[in-house]
Design a protein around this motif. Structure first.
Motif, PDB file in Angstrom:
ATOM      1  N   ARG A  43       0.677   5.694 -10.466  1.00 35.96           N
ATOM      2  CA  ARG A  43       1.982   5.349  -9.854  1.00 35.96           C
ATOM      3  C   ARG A  43       2.468   4.633 -11.133  1.00 35.96           C
ATOM      4  NH1 ARG A  43       5.122   7.090  -7.166  1.00 35.96           N
ATOM      5  NH2 ARG A  43       6.052   5.420  -6.070  1.00 35.96           N
ATOM      6  N   LEU A  52       2.025   2.055  -3.460  1.00 33.76           N
ATOM      7  CA  LEU A  52       1.126   2.527  -4.268  1.00 33.76           C
ATOM      8  C   LEU A  52       0.633   3.981  -4.100  1.00 33.76           C
ATOM      9  CD1 LEU A  52      -0.829  -0.961  -4.977  1.00 33.76           C
ATOM     10  CD2 LEU A  52       0.728   0.541  -6.542  1.00 33.76           C
ATOM     11  N   ARG A  95      -6.953   0.818  -7.689  1.00 32.09           N
ATOM     12  CA  ARG A  95      -6.774   0.717  -8.988  1.00 32.09           C
ATOM     13  C   ARG A  95      -6.255   2.037  -9.832  1.00 32.09           C
ATOM     14  NH1 ARG A  95     -10.992  -1.311 -10.043  1.00 32.09           N
ATOM     15  NH2 ARG A  95     -10.679  -3.471  -9.847  1.00 32.09           N
ATOM     16  N   TRP A 112       1.135  -4.384  -6.944  1.00 30.10           N
ATOM     17  CA  TRP A 112      -0.283  -4.709  -7.733  1.00 30.10           C
ATOM     18  C   TRP A 112      -0.424  -6.150  -7.738  1.00 30.10           C
ATOM     19  CZ3 TRP A 112      -4.660  -2.518  -8.038  1.00 30.10           C
ATOM     20  CH2 TRP A 112      -5.487  -3.004  -9.128  1.00 30.10           C
ATOM     21  N   GLY A 143      -3.710  -6.532  -6.172  1.00 29.78           N
ATOM     22  CA  GLY A 143      -4.381  -6.162  -7.391  1.00 29.78           C
ATOM     23  C   GLY A 143      -5.728  -6.917  -7.248  1.00 29.78           C
ATOM     24  N   TYR A 156       0.860  -1.206   0.104  1.00 25.34           N
ATOM     25  CA  TYR A 156      -0.030   0.022  -0.062  1.00 25.34           C
ATOM     26  C   TYR A 156       0.871   1.288   0.000  1.00 25.34           C
ATOM     27  CZ  TYR A 156      -3.707  -3.185   1.112  1.00 25.34           C
ATOM     28  OH  TYR A 156      -4.571  -4.278   1.094  1.00 25.34           O
ATOM     29  N   TYR A 179      -2.883   2.622  -8.554  1.00 28.19           N
ATOM     30  CA  TYR A 179      -1.965   1.957  -9.474  1.00 28.19           C
ATOM     31  C   TYR A 179      -1.505   2.433 -10.850  1.00 28.19           C
ATOM     32  CZ  TYR A 179      -0.376  -1.985 -12.215  1.00 28.19           C
ATOM     33  OH  TYR A 179       0.459  -2.976 -13.090  1.00 28.19           O
ATOM     34  N   ARG A 180      -2.558   2.900 -11.464  1.00 31.23           N
ATOM     35  CA  ARG A 180      -2.173   3.521 -12.790  1.00 31.23           C
ATOM     36  C   ARG A 180      -1.576   4.684 -12.690  1.00 31.23           C
ATOM     37  NH1 ARG A 180      -8.644   2.419 -14.705  1.00 31.23           N
ATOM     38  NH2 ARG A 180      -8.252  -0.035 -15.020  1.00 31.23           N
ATOM     39  N   VAL A 226       6.284  -1.078  -8.107  1.00 34.13           N
ATOM     40  CA  VAL A 226       4.840  -0.764  -8.159  1.00 34.13           C
ATOM     41  C   VAL A 226       3.811  -1.959  -8.883  1.00 34.13           C
ATOM     42  CG1 VAL A 226       3.180   0.563  -9.514  1.00 34.13           C
ATOM     43  CG2 VAL A 226       5.058   1.596  -8.532  1.00 34.13           C
ATOM     44  N   GLN A 227       4.924  -2.642  -9.698  1.00 32.19           N
ATOM     45  CA  GLN A 227       4.146  -3.797 -10.431  1.00 32.19           C
ATOM     46  C   GLN A 227       3.864  -5.095  -9.663  1.00 32.19           C
ATOM     47  OE1 GLN A 227       6.977  -3.873 -13.688  1.00 32.19           O
ATOM     48  NE2 GLN A 227       5.507  -3.753 -15.129  1.00 32.19           N
TER      49      GLN A 227
END
Length: 316
Positions: free
Chosen positions: A32, A14, A26, A54, A58, A11, A29-30, A50-51
């Protein structure tokens, strides 16, 4: 990364609170991804984080599993006893092996000194008389002072390396938590691992700084890096080399996969010793292949070096 006592949580990476709803998560995430993408001037190491974050939170299922706890004591400390050898201080009774493959000869207790120190300090920090049902509870660990969390992170890193080296087979011998302080008496002056095999004799430092690490002029840099870890590793190797009358072929620093951009990065010679930074997943390959510039050891010489170390090594 995220199972490190020093690292940010999924968290945190993100940039949201653990209580946000799925749609807010969500969107975060996008955002970041755009902020950290290398093509737009972002940091590649953070982009990978970051990936990975998620992947952990996610979906509803993965998020629920993550929220239930990814405790730092989920994996027991490894237990080692080399077959056919006289026990030395620091050894503990072995657990039953999961398979019958020949394993490396192992001396000492990997991560033992720092794990014991962590347990002592976490109880002291929590307060006398407080019953800690789980000293490895994620919420407790993340709320502890940095120096306490660092002890646990290092212990877990050393234990992870020990498991990898053990699977190299009977052609290898490893000494864990080796005292390298000379006459100083300082237990912090230690080599995490000394590894002997056909590819050479190596001093190994297992580290977890809780975030991305880079190399600059033969040394490690990063937000969590203090001092000069590579130079300190080489200095401690020299202490052991003088005491045992042996010659190390190279120095290896092992880091979590997520914290390095390259799985193997050769540093050249540091104070005359070939050095390399390796991710955990690449460590076996490095130890089997050898470090560039290191001298292979075989036959009677390998036996002689092992005997000299067995007669000289002290454990913290």
């Amino acid at each position: 990364m995220f199972d490190s006592p020093l690292s940010a949580s999924a968290y945190d990476v993100l940039g949201v609170a653990p209580t946000v709803d799925d749609e807010t998560l969500r969107k975060a995430y996008r955002l970041r991804l755009r902020q950290t993408h290398p093509d737009t001037g972002g940091d590649a190491a953070v982009f990978v984080q970051v990936q990975r974050a998620w992947e952990l939170v996610g979906t509803a299922e993965s998020r629920a599993a993550y929220d239930r706890g990814h405790g730092f004591g989920a994996t027991d400390a490894p237990q080692w006893t080399p077959a056919g050898a006289t026990t030395s201080p620091g050894w503990r009774a072995p657990s039953a092996p999961a398979d019958t493959r020949p394993r490396a000869r192992s001396r000492g207790q990997p991560g033992g000194w720092r794990r014991e120190r962590y347990l002592s300090l976490i109880r002291e920090w929590a307060g006398r008389g407080v019953d800690l049902a789980d000293p490895y509870d994620p919420a407790l660990v993340r709320s502890a002072p940095h120096e306490v969390r660092r002890l646990l992170a290092d212990a877990l890193a050393e234990e992870a390396t020990a498991r990898i080296v053990a699977d190299l087979g009977m052609g290898y011998t490893v000494w864990h938590d080796v005292y390298a302080g000379g006459r100083s008496g300082d237990p912090e002056a230690k080599l995490d691992h000394v590894v002997l095999g056909p590819s050479g004799l190596y001093g190994v430092l297992s580290e977890d700084f809780g975030g991305p690490v880079r190399v600059r002029r033969g040394e490690l840099t990063g937000d969590g890096v203090d001092g000069a870890p590579v130079a300190e590793l080489v200095a401690r190797m020299r202490t052991i080399a003088r005491a045992a009358g042996v010659r190390f072929g190279g120095a290896i620093v092992v880091l979590p996969d997520e914290d390095v951009l390259q799985s193997v990065e050769e540093l050249g010679k540091v104070r005359g010793t070939p050095a390399v930074v390796a991710s955990r997943s690449a460590l076996s390959t490095v130890l089997r292949r050898g470090v560039a510039g290191a001298r292979a050891i075989g036959g009677n010489e390998l036996f002689d070096v092992r005997t000299r170390l067995d007669q000289t090594v002290r454990f913290v």
